[in-house]
Design a protein around this motif. Structure first.
Motif, PDB file in Angstrom:
ATOM      1  N   GLY A  13     108.765 110.128  59.991  1.00  0.00           N
ATOM      2  CA  GLY A  13     107.943 110.735  58.945  1.00  0.00           C
ATOM      3  C   GLY A  13     106.750 109.867  58.594  1.00  0.00           C
ATOM      4  N   ALA A  14     106.965 108.562  58.533  1.00  0.00           N
ATOM      5  CA  ALA A  14     105.872 107.636  58.230  1.00  0.00           C
ATOM      6  C   ALA A  14     104.820 107.657  59.337  1.00  0.00           C
ATOM      7  N   GLY A  18     101.158 108.921  58.595  1.00  0.00           N
ATOM      8  CA  GLY A  18     100.072 107.976  58.843  1.00  0.00           C
ATOM      9  C   GLY A  18      99.035 108.546  59.793  1.00  0.00           C
ATOM     10  N   SER A  19      99.507 109.241  60.823  1.00  0.00           N
ATOM     11  CA  SER A  19      98.579 109.850  61.781  1.00  0.00           C
ATOM     12  C   SER A  19      97.752 110.938  61.117  1.00  0.00           C
ATOM     13  N   LEU A  20      98.396 111.793  60.343  1.00  0.00           N
ATOM     14  CA  LEU A  20      97.673 112.865  59.661  1.00  0.00           C
ATOM     15  C   LEU A  20      96.696 112.306  58.632  1.00  0.00           C
ATOM     16  N   ALA A  21      97.096 111.264  57.929  1.00  0.00           N
ATOM     17  CA  ALA A  21      96.203 110.647  56.950  1.00  0.00           C
ATOM     18  C   ALA A  21      94.987 110.032  57.640  1.00  0.00           C
ATOM     19  N   SER A  26      89.207 110.346  58.809  1.00  0.00           N
ATOM     20  CA  SER A  26      88.098 110.403  59.771  1.00  0.00           C
ATOM     21  C   SER A  26      87.242 111.649  59.557  1.00  0.00           C
ATOM     22  N   VAL A  27      87.878 112.765  59.338  1.00  0.00           N
ATOM     23  CA  VAL A  27      87.144 114.015  59.118  1.00  0.00           C
ATOM     24  C   VAL A  27      86.310 113.923  57.843  1.00  0.00           C
ATOM     25  N   LEU A  28      86.894 113.390  56.785  1.00  0.00           N
ATOM     26  CA  LEU A  28      86.164 113.274  55.525  1.00  0.00           C
ATOM     27  C   LEU A  28      84.996 112.301  55.637  1.00  0.00           C
TER      28      LEU A  28
END
Length: 69
Positions: A13-14, A18-21, A26-28
């Motif tokens: 889960g971490a 972490g990958s999604l965050a 990066s997108v933001l």
């Protein structure tokens, strides 16, 4: 196939979180940079400012050549 222990789910889960965050960050950042580029000065404003800087540099150079050694 054996089931994954409960503590392994925490690690997985971490990793996923972490990958999604990281992707969201990066997108933001990319969107923020694009917004800064669009909100920046126009080409004409940049050229006018550059011309003013060039004139100022010419005056400084002229003043430096007129200074006696």
């Amino acid at each position: 196939m054996e089931s994954i222990p409960w503590f392994a789910w925490i690690v997985l889960g971490a990793i996923v979180f972490g990958s999604l965050a990281s992707v969201a960050d990066s997108v933001l950042k990319n969107r923020r940079k694009i917004a800064e580029i669009h909100a920046g000065p126009s080409r004409h404003e940049v050229l006018v400012r550059l011309e003013a800087i060039e004139h100022r540099l010419e005056r400084i150079e002229r003043a430096l050549t007129e200074v006696p050694n």
